[in-house]
Design an enzyme around this catalytic site. Sequence first.
Site, PDB file in Angstrom:
ATOM      1  N   GLY A  13     -64.111 -22.868 -57.286  1.00 53.81           N
ATOM      2  CA  GLY A  13     -65.085 -21.766 -57.264  1.00 53.81           C
ATOM      3  C   GLY A  13     -64.601 -20.606 -58.106  1.00 53.81           C
ATOM      4  O   GLY A  13     -64.912 -19.447 -57.833  1.00 53.81           O
ATOM      5  N   ALA A  14     -63.851 -20.941 -59.160  1.00 53.70           N
ATOM      6  CA  ALA A  14     -63.205 -19.891 -59.966  1.00 53.70           C
ATOM      7  C   ALA A  14     -64.092 -19.416 -61.114  1.00 53.70           C
ATOM      8  O   ALA A  14     -63.653 -18.627 -61.938  1.00 53.70           O
ATOM      9  CB  ALA A  14     -61.865 -20.390 -60.497  1.00 53.70           C
ATOM     10  N   ARG A  16     -66.755 -17.582 -60.849  1.00 46.60           N
ATOM     11  CA  ARG A  16     -67.285 -16.224 -60.626  1.00 46.60           C
ATOM     12  C   ARG A  16     -66.735 -15.679 -59.298  1.00 46.60           C
ATOM     13  O   ARG A  16     -66.032 -16.372 -58.564  1.00 46.60           O
ATOM     14  CB  ARG A  16     -68.808 -16.242 -60.603  1.00 46.60           C
ATOM     15  CG  ARG A  16     -69.379 -16.967 -59.395  1.00 46.60           C
ATOM     16  CD  ARG A  16     -70.896 -16.933 -59.396  1.00 46.60           C
ATOM     17  NE  ARG A  16     -71.409 -17.062 -58.035  1.00 46.60           N
ATOM     18  CZ  ARG A  16     -72.675 -17.339 -57.741  1.00 46.60           C
ATOM     19  NH1 ARG A  16     -73.552 -17.512 -58.704  1.00 46.60           N
ATOM     20  NH2 ARG A  16     -73.049 -17.415 -56.481  1.00 46.60           N
ATOM     21  N   ASN A  91     -61.334 -22.176 -52.637  1.00 43.61           N
ATOM     22  CA  ASN A  91     -62.154 -20.971 -52.486  1.00 43.61           C
ATOM     23  C   ASN A  91     -63.647 -21.266 -52.541  1.00 43.61           C
ATOM     24  O   ASN A  91     -64.438 -20.519 -51.963  1.00 43.61           O
ATOM     25  CB  ASN A  91     -61.776 -19.977 -53.602  1.00 43.61           C
ATOM     26  CG  ASN A  91     -62.848 -18.937 -53.819  1.00 43.61           C
ATOM     27  OD1 ASN A  91     -62.919 -17.945 -53.100  1.00 43.61           O
ATOM     28  ND2 ASN A  91     -63.736 -19.166 -54.790  1.00 43.61           N
ATOM     29  N   SER A 143     -63.518 -17.303 -43.681  1.00 43.91           N
ATOM     30  CA  SER A 143     -64.350 -16.103 -43.517  1.00 43.91           C
ATOM     31  C   SER A 143     -64.137 -15.595 -42.101  1.00 43.91           C
ATOM     32  O   SER A 143     -63.861 -16.380 -41.187  1.00 43.91           O
ATOM     33  CB  SER A 143     -65.824 -16.464 -43.697  1.00 43.91           C
ATOM     34  OG  SER A 143     -66.646 -15.399 -43.251  1.00 43.91           O
ATOM     35  N   TYR A 156     -72.357 -22.422 -41.529  1.00 38.17           N
ATOM     36  CA  TYR A 156     -71.285 -21.725 -42.269  1.00 38.17           C
ATOM     37  C   TYR A 156     -70.102 -21.429 -41.339  1.00 38.17           C
ATOM     38  O   TYR A 156     -68.939 -21.674 -41.684  1.00 38.17           O
ATOM     39  CB  TYR A 156     -71.862 -20.446 -42.856  1.00 38.17           C
ATOM     40  CG  TYR A 156     -70.929 -19.646 -43.731  1.00 38.17           C
ATOM     41  CD1 TYR A 156     -70.627 -20.059 -45.028  1.00 38.17           C
ATOM     42  CD2 TYR A 156     -70.370 -18.443 -43.274  1.00 38.17           C
ATOM     43  CE1 TYR A 156     -69.789 -19.301 -45.846  1.00 38.17           C
ATOM     44  CE2 TYR A 156     -69.542 -17.685 -44.088  1.00 38.17           C
ATOM     45  CZ  TYR A 156     -69.251 -18.118 -45.368  1.00 38.17           C
ATOM     46  OH  TYR A 156     -68.423 -17.364 -46.171  1.00 38.17           O
ATOM     47  N   ALA A 157     -70.392 -20.900 -40.139  1.00 39.56           N
ATOM     48  CA  ALA A 157     -69.324 -20.579 -39.180  1.00 39.56           C
ATOM     49  C   ALA A 157     -68.548 -21.833 -38.796  1.00 39.56           C
ATOM     50  O   ALA A 157     -67.312 -21.815 -38.722  1.00 39.56           O
ATOM     51  CB  ALA A 157     -69.915 -19.915 -37.931  1.00 39.56           C
ATOM     52  N   ALA A 158     -69.280 -22.943 -38.578  1.00 37.71           N
ATOM     53  CA  ALA A 158     -68.609 -24.204 -38.217  1.00 37.71           C
ATOM     54  C   ALA A 158     -67.727 -24.678 -39.364  1.00 37.71           C
ATOM     55  O   ALA A 158     -66.596 -25.140 -39.151  1.00 37.71           O
ATOM     56  CB  ALA A 158     -69.648 -25.271 -37.870  1.00 37.71           C
ATOM     57  N   LYS A 160     -66.253 -22.866 -41.658  1.00 32.82           N
ATOM     58  CA  LYS A 160     -65.086 -21.997 -41.847  1.00 32.82           C
ATOM     59  C   LYS A 160     -64.113 -22.119 -40.671  1.00 32.82           C
ATOM     60  O   LYS A 160     -62.890 -22.059 -40.867  1.00 32.82           O
ATOM     61  CB  LYS A 160     -65.539 -20.550 -42.047  1.00 32.82           C
ATOM     62  CG  LYS A 160     -66.374 -20.330 -43.315  1.00 32.82           C
ATOM     63  CD  LYS A 160     -65.623 -20.703 -44.594  1.00 32.82           C
ATOM     64  CE  LYS A 160     -66.314 -20.196 -45.855  1.00 32.82           C
ATOM     65  NZ  LYS A 160     -65.571 -20.542 -47.072  1.00 32.82           N
ATOM     66  N   ILE A 189     -67.270  -8.891 -48.657  1.00 29.75           N
ATOM     67  CA  ILE A 189     -66.777  -8.592 -50.007  1.00 29.75           C
ATOM     68  C   ILE A 189     -67.974  -8.480 -50.949  1.00 29.75           C
ATOM     69  O   ILE A 189     -68.885  -9.330 -50.907  1.00 29.75           O
ATOM     70  CB  ILE A 189     -65.825  -9.709 -50.504  1.00 29.75           C
ATOM     71  CG1 ILE A 189     -64.736 -10.017 -49.464  1.00 29.75           C
ATOM     72  CG2 ILE A 189     -65.209  -9.337 -51.851  1.00 29.75           C
ATOM     73  CD1 ILE A 189     -63.808  -8.873 -49.113  1.00 29.75           C
TER      74      ILE A 189
HETATM   75  P1  NAI Z   1     -69.931 -16.940 -55.009  1.00 26.36           P
HETATM   76  O1  NAI Z   1     -71.189 -17.606 -54.570  1.00 26.36           O
HETATM   77  O2  NAI Z   1     -70.019 -15.716 -55.860  1.00 26.36           O
HETATM   78  O3  NAI Z   1     -69.009 -17.992 -55.775  1.00 26.36           O
HETATM   79  C1  NAI Z   1     -68.779 -19.249 -55.228  1.00 26.36           C
HETATM   80  C2  NAI Z   1     -68.177 -20.141 -56.286  1.00 26.36           C
HETATM   81  O4  NAI Z   1     -68.013 -21.450 -55.704  1.00 26.36           O
HETATM   82  C3  NAI Z   1     -69.054 -20.308 -57.512  1.00 26.36           C
HETATM   83  O5  NAI Z   1     -68.236 -20.269 -58.665  1.00 26.36           O
HETATM   84  C4  NAI Z   1     -69.636 -21.712 -57.333  1.00 26.36           C
HETATM   85  O6  NAI Z   1     -69.900 -22.368 -58.555  1.00 26.36           O
HETATM   86  C5  NAI Z   1     -68.526 -22.407 -56.584  1.00 26.36           C
HETATM   87  N1  NAI Z   1     -69.047 -23.558 -55.848  1.00 26.36           N
HETATM   88  C6  NAI Z   1     -69.995 -23.557 -54.884  1.00 26.36           C
HETATM   89  N2  NAI Z   1     -70.235 -24.813 -54.487  1.00 26.36           N
HETATM   90  C7  NAI Z   1     -69.421 -25.622 -55.210  1.00 26.36           C
HETATM   91  C8  NAI Z   1     -69.203 -27.013 -55.257  1.00 26.36           C
HETATM   92  N3  NAI Z   1     -69.895 -27.858 -54.479  1.00 26.36           N
HETATM   93  N4  NAI Z   1     -68.303 -27.506 -56.123  1.00 26.36           N
HETATM   94  C9  NAI Z   1     -67.602 -26.679 -56.925  1.00 26.36           C
HETATM   95  N5  NAI Z   1     -67.744 -25.340 -56.923  1.00 26.36           N
HETATM   96  C10 NAI Z   1     -68.654 -24.823 -56.075  1.00 26.36           C
HETATM   97  O7  NAI Z   1     -69.105 -16.676 -53.679  1.00 26.36           O
HETATM   98  P2  NAI Z   1     -67.958 -15.602 -53.340  1.00 26.36           P
HETATM   99  O8  NAI Z   1     -68.587 -14.451 -52.660  1.00 26.36           O
HETATM  100  O9  NAI Z   1     -67.090 -15.379 -54.505  1.00 26.36           O
HETATM  101  O10 NAI Z   1     -67.172 -16.419 -52.202  1.00 26.36           O
HETATM  102  C11 NAI Z   1     -66.001 -17.177 -52.457  1.00 26.36           C
HETATM  103  C12 NAI Z   1     -65.486 -17.716 -51.135  1.00 26.36           C
HETATM  104  O11 NAI Z   1     -65.221 -16.652 -50.247  1.00 26.36           O
HETATM  105  C13 NAI Z   1     -66.464 -18.647 -50.418  1.00 26.36           C
HETATM  106  O12 NAI Z   1     -65.763 -19.699 -49.814  1.00 26.36           O
HETATM  107  C14 NAI Z   1     -67.070 -17.738 -49.373  1.00 26.36           C
HETATM  108  O13 NAI Z   1     -67.529 -18.480 -48.270  1.00 26.36           O
HETATM  109  C15 NAI Z   1     -65.897 -16.862 -49.022  1.00 26.36           C
HETATM  110  N6  NAI Z   1     -66.275 -15.594 -48.429  1.00 26.36           N
HETATM  111  C16 NAI Z   1     -66.999 -14.656 -49.127  1.00 26.36           C
HETATM  112  C17 NAI Z   1     -67.337 -13.476 -48.518  1.00 26.36           C
HETATM  113  C18 NAI Z   1     -68.083 -12.400 -49.215  1.00 26.36           C
HETATM  114  O14 NAI Z   1     -68.350 -11.365 -48.574  1.00 26.36           O
HETATM  115  N7  NAI Z   1     -68.450 -12.540 -50.482  1.00 26.36           N
HETATM  116  C19 NAI Z   1     -66.962 -13.181 -47.127  1.00 26.36           C
HETATM  117  C20 NAI Z   1     -66.213 -14.222 -46.497  1.00 26.36           C
HETATM  118  C21 NAI Z   1     -65.885 -15.378 -47.150  1.00 26.36           C
END
Ligand code: NAI
Length: 248
Positions: A13-14, A16, A91, A143, A156-158, A160, A189
């Site tokens: 998930g790198a 963005r 991530n 999370s 989502y909760a399950a 995490k 975040i």
């Molecule tokens: P985001 O939606 O901006 O980025 C997620 C990234 O994961 C994207 O680059 C996407 O392409 C990638 N991704 C999603 N599904 C994928 C898959 N099946 N295979 C490969 N890559 C995949 O999300 P964000 O906000 O940067 O979140 C990152 C992590 O942090 C997530 O695990 C999220 O659950 C967790 N998180 C975020 C919070 C927030 O407030 N933004 C709060 C708590 C946890």
Amino acid sequence: MGKLQDKIAVVTGAGRGIGKAIAEKLAAEGAKIAVVSRTEANSNSAADGINALYPDAAKAYAVDIADGHAVAEMGKQVLADFGHVDILVNNAGVTKDGLLLRMSEEDWDFVLNTNLKGAFHMVKAFQRSLLKQKGARIINIASVIGLMGNAGQANYAASKAGLIGFTKSLAREFAGRGVTANVVAPGFIATDMTGVLDEKVKAAVLEKIPLGDFGQADDIAATVAFLASPEARYITGQVLAVDGGMVM
Ligand code: NAI
């Protein structure tokens, strides 16, 4: 010299958001990065951004982490390109929110297959290499919702909470080889994932944050860099909330 000089890190998930900030921070500390994302355009541009600052530090890989076969193939390519892996950061994550009364099995599976099973696939792909490295690190991004639960986010909760149990088990299984496994649990975040929420929801969340502000992706990246560093060698099986005091 950075804290992670010449370490090899895989970050999912790198492309963005938080994952991109993590990849950039680990590179700033001297690591070489396998930038993994679902979309090729995102992983390429994130890797290009890192390479512009730290020449030849990053390579891009596009894969759906929910697809075990594709992850295994990508894993072989990463190991062929870099030789081994020292740090794995799981991530990548998705949401598909809705009250349970209306939640479909597809919505459940989509979130669990990415957030939880995706991490399983990634660890399977790299465990042999990690176990051979002295002081390797697994860092899973969960999370605070995995600790607290949330109406409208049962899936989502399950996923995490599952990631937390998975990580603690890895910590026990891999401790004998000096490999640590920890969870970072972000609170709210400011990223694309949370940007879509309406202002009323954001205001309600803000009231529950003692430090009175949303977190930034860099707050999570700094925590991951610490856990990945030699300074964190004696920390394993832990859940570190980075949430402005939301959960304590
Ligand atoms: P985001 O939606 O901006 O980025 C997620 C990234 O994961 C994207 O680059 C996407 O392409 C990638 N991704 C999603 N599904 C994928 C898959 N099946 N295979 C490969 N890559 C995949 O999300 P964000 O906000 O940067 O979140 C990152 C992590 O942090 C997530 O695990 C999220 O659950 C967790 N998180 C975020 C919070 C927030 O407030 N933004 C709060 C708590 C946890």
